[in-house]
Design a protein around this motif. Structure first.
Motif, PDB file in Angstrom:
ATOM      1  N   GLY A   1      -6.301  26.505 -35.568  1.00 35.40           N
ATOM      2  CA  GLY A   1      -7.584  26.333 -35.943  1.00 35.40           C
ATOM      3  C   GLY A   1      -7.958  24.972 -35.934  1.00 35.40           C
ATOM      4  O   GLY A   1      -9.143  24.512 -36.359  1.00 35.40           O
ATOM      5  N   LEU A   2      -6.759  24.079 -36.144  1.00 40.39           N
ATOM      6  CA  LEU A   2      -7.069  22.746 -36.149  1.00 40.39           C
ATOM      7  C   LEU A   2      -7.598  21.771 -34.976  1.00 40.39           C
ATOM      8  O   LEU A   2      -6.938  22.199 -34.131  1.00 40.39           O
ATOM      9  CB  LEU A   2      -5.912  21.890 -36.792  1.00 40.39           C
ATOM     10  N   SER A   3      -8.727  21.145 -35.096  1.00 36.51           N
ATOM     11  CA  SER A   3      -8.987  20.497 -33.703  1.00 36.51           C
ATOM     12  C   SER A   3      -8.819  19.139 -34.129  1.00 36.51           C
ATOM     13  O   SER A   3      -9.590  18.645 -35.066  1.00 36.51           O
ATOM     14  CB  SER A   3     -10.444  20.942 -33.366  1.00 36.51           C
ATOM     15  N   PHE A   4      -8.420  18.361 -33.411  1.00 37.54           N
ATOM     16  CA  PHE A   4      -8.179  16.806 -33.871  1.00 37.54           C
ATOM     17  C   PHE A   4      -7.986  16.000 -32.383  1.00 37.54           C
ATOM     18  O   PHE A   4      -7.286  16.509 -31.467  1.00 37.54           O
ATOM     19  CB  PHE A   4      -6.979  16.784 -34.462  1.00 37.54           C
ATOM     20  N   ASP A   5      -8.819  14.844 -32.123  1.00 31.91           N
ATOM     21  CA  ASP A   5      -8.559  13.978 -31.419  1.00 31.91           C
ATOM     22  C   ASP A   5      -8.257  12.437 -31.812  1.00 31.91           C
ATOM     23  O   ASP A   5      -8.642  12.394 -32.843  1.00 31.91           O
ATOM     24  CB  ASP A   5     -10.062  13.982 -30.571  1.00 31.91           C
ATOM     25  N   LEU A   6      -7.526  11.882 -31.139  1.00 30.54           N
ATOM     26  CA  LEU A   6      -6.629  10.551 -31.151  1.00 30.54           C
ATOM     27  C   LEU A   6      -7.136   9.430 -30.215  1.00 30.54           C
ATOM     28  O   LEU A   6      -6.970   9.944 -29.133  1.00 30.54           O
ATOM     29  CB  LEU A   6      -5.323  10.901 -31.602  1.00 30.54           C
ATOM     30  N   GLU A   7      -7.680   8.642 -30.914  1.00 31.80           N
ATOM     31  CA  GLU A   7      -7.924   7.581 -29.851  1.00 31.80           C
ATOM     32  C   GLU A   7      -7.061   6.356 -30.047  1.00 31.80           C
ATOM     33  O   GLU A   7      -6.917   6.021 -31.207  1.00 31.80           O
ATOM     34  CB  GLU A   7      -9.731   7.232 -29.913  1.00 31.80           C
ATOM     35  N   ILE A   8      -6.675   5.398 -29.034  1.00 28.23           N
ATOM     36  CA  ILE A   8      -5.998   4.198 -29.242  1.00 28.23           C
ATOM     37  C   ILE A   8      -6.818   3.026 -29.353  1.00 28.23           C
ATOM     38  O   ILE A   8      -7.666   2.867 -28.616  1.00 28.23           O
ATOM     39  CB  ILE A   8      -5.031   4.021 -28.056  1.00 28.23           C
ATOM     40  N   ARG A   9      -6.789   2.211 -30.282  1.00 29.14           N
ATOM     41  CA  ARG A   9      -7.663   0.892 -30.244  1.00 29.14           C
ATOM     42  C   ARG A   9      -6.495  -0.095 -30.181  1.00 29.14           C
ATOM     43  O   ARG A   9      -5.394  -0.078 -30.922  1.00 29.14           O
ATOM     44  CB  ARG A   9      -8.257   0.918 -31.549  1.00 29.14           C
ATOM     45  N   SER A  10      -6.700  -1.034 -29.323  1.00 25.83           N
ATOM     46  CA  SER A  10      -5.803  -2.217 -29.423  1.00 25.83           C
ATOM     47  C   SER A  10      -6.344  -3.399 -30.144  1.00 25.83           C
ATOM     48  O   SER A  10      -7.648  -3.614 -30.078  1.00 25.83           O
ATOM     49  CB  SER A  10      -5.849  -2.514 -27.996  1.00 25.83           C
ATOM     50  N   GLY A  11      -5.716  -3.964 -30.892  1.00 27.79           N
ATOM     51  CA  GLY A  11      -5.931  -5.218 -31.556  1.00 27.79           C
ATOM     52  C   GLY A  11      -6.191  -6.164 -30.632  1.00 27.79           C
ATOM     53  O   GLY A  11      -5.802  -5.996 -29.246  1.00 27.79           O
TER      54      GLY A  11
END
Lengths: 576, 214
Positions: A316-326
């Motif tokens: 039931g958990l929906s989750f998106d992860l995005e990479i950000r570069s310093g």
């Protein structure tokens, strides 16, 4: 040629799902990569596409060290001049490169082929001296490897880690870091599935009673943070993994993320489940392009395997992860500066309150943890026994220590809390080669010199706090007897001078004057009121700066003044 | 209403007030530099810091809201040291000769003018690129008010920006263009809020220079 670059940039901008300011840094990094700098017309184009005032864009370019408003070169060689590389001969390397390539610091060669630039810590302190040749790290450089590195060779970076009681490093070397199957075979995601069998309150209770505290340096109890973020029900919440370590002496994010990246993802997922977040970011420092590539793969694989995206594993958990570069700014490791950076702004820290759990990224409740914290969280939840075992205070668990400087075996060590400082240095890291310990800094560039009477101190929060020391993120820098304390301090204060964001006066000005005085003292010129001046600057920064950077930028100097007062006094004999 | 204690004196204040507002009500003067009552307080100069019992560091009074029972010292040793040192550092880096308020503060806090060596004193050529105003950044204390009024606080022109970092931070335009080449509409708001005459109307600057020549 120019058209090809423009096409690529246009394609990149067209493909952006969100044409808003939050994509400013990714767009500028792309342009930097394509052109070697950011031409004016390109900055204008990006401004139009993302609806950002162009003056602000220039402000952003000029804030980040990896973005340039003037042309660089085909090959940019960045020489680390931070304390540890400096001790191991960074200056000699720099001079050799200047001579061989006939260039000056930061100025491209006339044919546009090379640029050599002095930079701050690259996170390769256990393999000093180190440089980056474009995106490639070259380490342990000696006279022979200088020609090699110019021609695209030279020894690359390694992951040096050791432990005989590994908890979060137990999979290191046993698995292919990119293989999600390997990870699962070795007990991966056990914590996540375990978490799904509990209520959020039970999980928060478990994390709280485990005694787990943030491993990034500030040591805030992780369970309390989670509790705070959950409390704001019905609002969008973000989970952020802070992988922007840039502190001289720290390299654990690099080793963790390239040796067992899925364990960090697991901790992030558990946190998302606890606080009800649907979206998250992992902010990786710009100099770690290899780590960036690894985590891109990790996200791809995890999405394919159903560990990211909609209804993860039927939970039931929906989750998106995005990479950000310093993009080259130590300050962006400060949580609120990191939010500003993701929002496409200069990495200025915000005044607190409000705290991130009330108002963080995009003004929404945000829970932000260090890489090590997330990995440890997955362990805490996967192991019922450990939750019971660890009670309050400093956890009876383990901690990652980064050892660097004059040691036989510098590297990352996972050791139980309470291990003695001398044991870590002598038994684990092999002690000082052909010599004796001269001085020790605990806590990184923002840490303090440890008085000799405490060299046997157990490394746990309680013991350290009792004598006014702090573990910080777990950095131990060791220097032999021949090392010049003022030289070490000159490099440390130089780091802060370079990395101060300049927002608040105490740090903007204090980091400059502190470095000027220390550097002069190092040249043997001492005025009668130098220690008073350093104390005024140091305490003003500590007391009145806006964020943790300024508040700790004088720690090393103030601690050295207590241990070696003569170094700062006219009695030194070299009076002027 | 909340009860707070400023320098041991009890005071009833409205919830939501800042320490600076509460102190003003009591007639206690707290010095400020970047604060302007019409603008969003950036809380960056740290000159208005006070000591709040229980807090690890000093708190900026311009943005710190009062809490029930808060005990505040506006002139403790730590506070005075910070204020004096901030002024001493500013005067070592920047030309404060036309900042009467700062010169007054230096007297109050017995700050030593130019106490710190100035091997890198901020010294810039005056920018004279339009008929309306000059930019003399040797006098700029980087309070960022001009950027604020040029952006979302008033004018929405977005001609000015903060560039660089740390001690090398400065105020400039897109790729350092001259003002007529930017989105500047010469509204004059930045000149109006500049506390140090770093931004000054051209005619005023010329009168001043002529006066000095005579």
């Amino acid at each position: 040629m120019e058209n090809a670059e423009k096409k690529q940039l246009n394609r990149f901008l067209d493909n952006l799902k969100v044409k808003e300011r939050t994509n400013l840094l990714p767009a500028l990094l792309k342009a930097q990569d394509l052109y070697g700098y950011i031409p004016e017309d390109i900055a204008e184009k990006i401004g139009k596409t993302l609806n950002v005032p162009i003056a602000d864009i220039y402000g952003v370019i000029e804030f980040y060290s990896l973005l340039y408003s003037k042309p660089t070169a085909e090959t940019v060689i960045r020489v680390c001049t931070s304390p540890l590389c400096s001790l191991k001969g960074a200056d000699k390397i720099k001079q050799a490169l200047f001579e061989k390539l006939n260039v000056e610091d930061g100025i491209p060669s006339t044919d546009g082929r090379f640029m050599v630039e002095s930079v701050q810590c690259l996170g390769l302190c256990d393999q000093a001296p180190a440089v980056m040749v474009n995106n490639r790290a070259v380490c342990n450089i000696d006279d022979d490897s200088i020609d090699l590195l110019i021609n695209g060779g030279g020894p690359g970076s390694k992951n040096n880690y050791y432990s005989d009681n590994p908890v979060i490093t137990k999979r290191f070397g046993k698995i292919d870091p990119l293989s999600i199957d390997d990870f699962i075979k070795e007990g991966g995601f056990k914590g996540f599935f375990h978490a799904l069998t509990f209520t959020k309150d039970e999980l928060i209770y478990a994390v709280k009673s485990s005694g787990l505290k943030g491993r990034g340096g500030a040591g805030y109890p992780t369970g309390l943070k989670e509790q705070g973020a959950v409390a704001v029900e019905g609002r969008e919440t973000y989970v952020i993994c802070n992988a922007d370590e840039s502190e001289p002496g720290t390299f654990k994010d690099r080793i963790m993320l390239s040796s067992d990246p899925y364990s960090v993802l697991e901790g992030i997922l558990i946190t998302a489940y606890i606080v009800g977040a649907k979206r998250g970011y992992i902010y990786i420092r710009g100099e770690y392009s290899e780590v960036h590539d690894i985590f891109t793969k990790v996200i791809e694989n995890a999405t394919k395997a159903g560990y990211l995206g909609e209804n993860i594993q039927g939970s039931g958990l929906s989750f998106d992860l995005e990479i950000r570069s310093g993009a080259g700014a130590y300050i962006c490791g400060e949580e609120t500066a990191l939010f500003e950076s993701i929002e496409g702004k200069r990495g200025y820290p915000r005044n607190k309150p409000p705290f991130p759990i009330e108002s963080g990224l995009f003004g929404k409740p945000t829970i932000i943890n260090n890489v090590e914290t997330f990995s440890y969280l997955a362990q805490v939840i996967s192991d019922k026994k450990r939750v019971v075992l660890t009670q309050g205070g400093s956890p009876s668990g383990t901690k990652l220590f980064c050892l660097s400087g004059d040691l036989v075996r510098p590297g990352m060590y996972e050791l139980p809390f309470g291990t003695k400082l001398s044991e870590v240095i002598n038994d684990w890291a092999g002690g000082v080669p052909n010599g004796e310990i001269g001085s020790i800094i605990l806590g990184g560039a923002s840490g303090s010199f440890v008085p000799e009477k405490y060299w046997d101190i157990p490394l746990d929060d309680q013991s350290l706090r009792a004598v006014g020391l702090a573990l910080g993120s777990g950095v131990i820098m060791v220097f032999n007897k021949d090392r010049d304390i003022l030289k070490i301090l000159s490099d440390i204060t130089g780091f802060f001078k370079h990395e101060s964001c300049g927002k608040c006066y105490p740090c903007q000005q204090g980091t400059q004057y502190q470095n000027e005085i220390i550097t002069r003292l190092g040249k043997g010129i001492c005025y009668k009121d130098d220690s008073e001046k350093l104390e005024d600057i140091g305490l003003t920064m500590k007391d009145a700066s806006l964020c943790g950077l300024g508040q700790t930028a004088s720690s090393a100097v103030l601690s050295a003044m207590k241990i070696w007062p003569d170094l700062f006094e006219i009695s030194k004999g070299e009076v002027e | 209403m909340l009860t707070i204690y400023i320098n041991d004196l009890e005071l009833e204040v409205e919830e939501g007030s800042t320490i600076l507002e509460a102190s003003k009500k009591m007639g206690i003067k707290i010095p400020t530099i970047c604060f302007h009552d019409r603008l969003t307080p950036p809380g960056l100069c740290r000159q208005c810091v006070v000591e709040v019992e229980g807090a690890r560091v000093l708190m900026p009074s311009c943005i710190t809201k009062v809490r029930e029972g808060m005990k505040i010292k506006t002139d403790s040793e730590r506070v005075v040291r910070a204020r004096r040192t901030i002024l001493e550092m500013l005067s070592s880096s920047t030309d404060l000769s036309e900042s009467p308020d700062l010169l007054e503060q230096m007297k109050t806090y017995k700050a030593e003018d130019g106490r710190f060596e100035n091997s890198s004193k901020r010294d810039f050529k005056v920018k004279d690129d339009n008929p309306f105003y000059m930019r003399d950044y040797s006098k700029c204390i980087l309070c960022e008010r001009c950027v604020q009024v040029c952006s979302a606080d008033i004018q929405f022109s977005y001609a000015l920006t903060t560039s660089g970092r740390g001690y090398n931070k400065r105020i400039t335009t897109f790729y350092d263009r001259s003002l007529p080449e930017t989105s500047c509409v010469f509204c004059g708001n930045c000149v109006a809020v500049c506390p140090t005459n770093a931004l000054i109307a051209s005619n005023e600057y010329n009168l001043k220079t002529e006066g000095a020549e005579k």
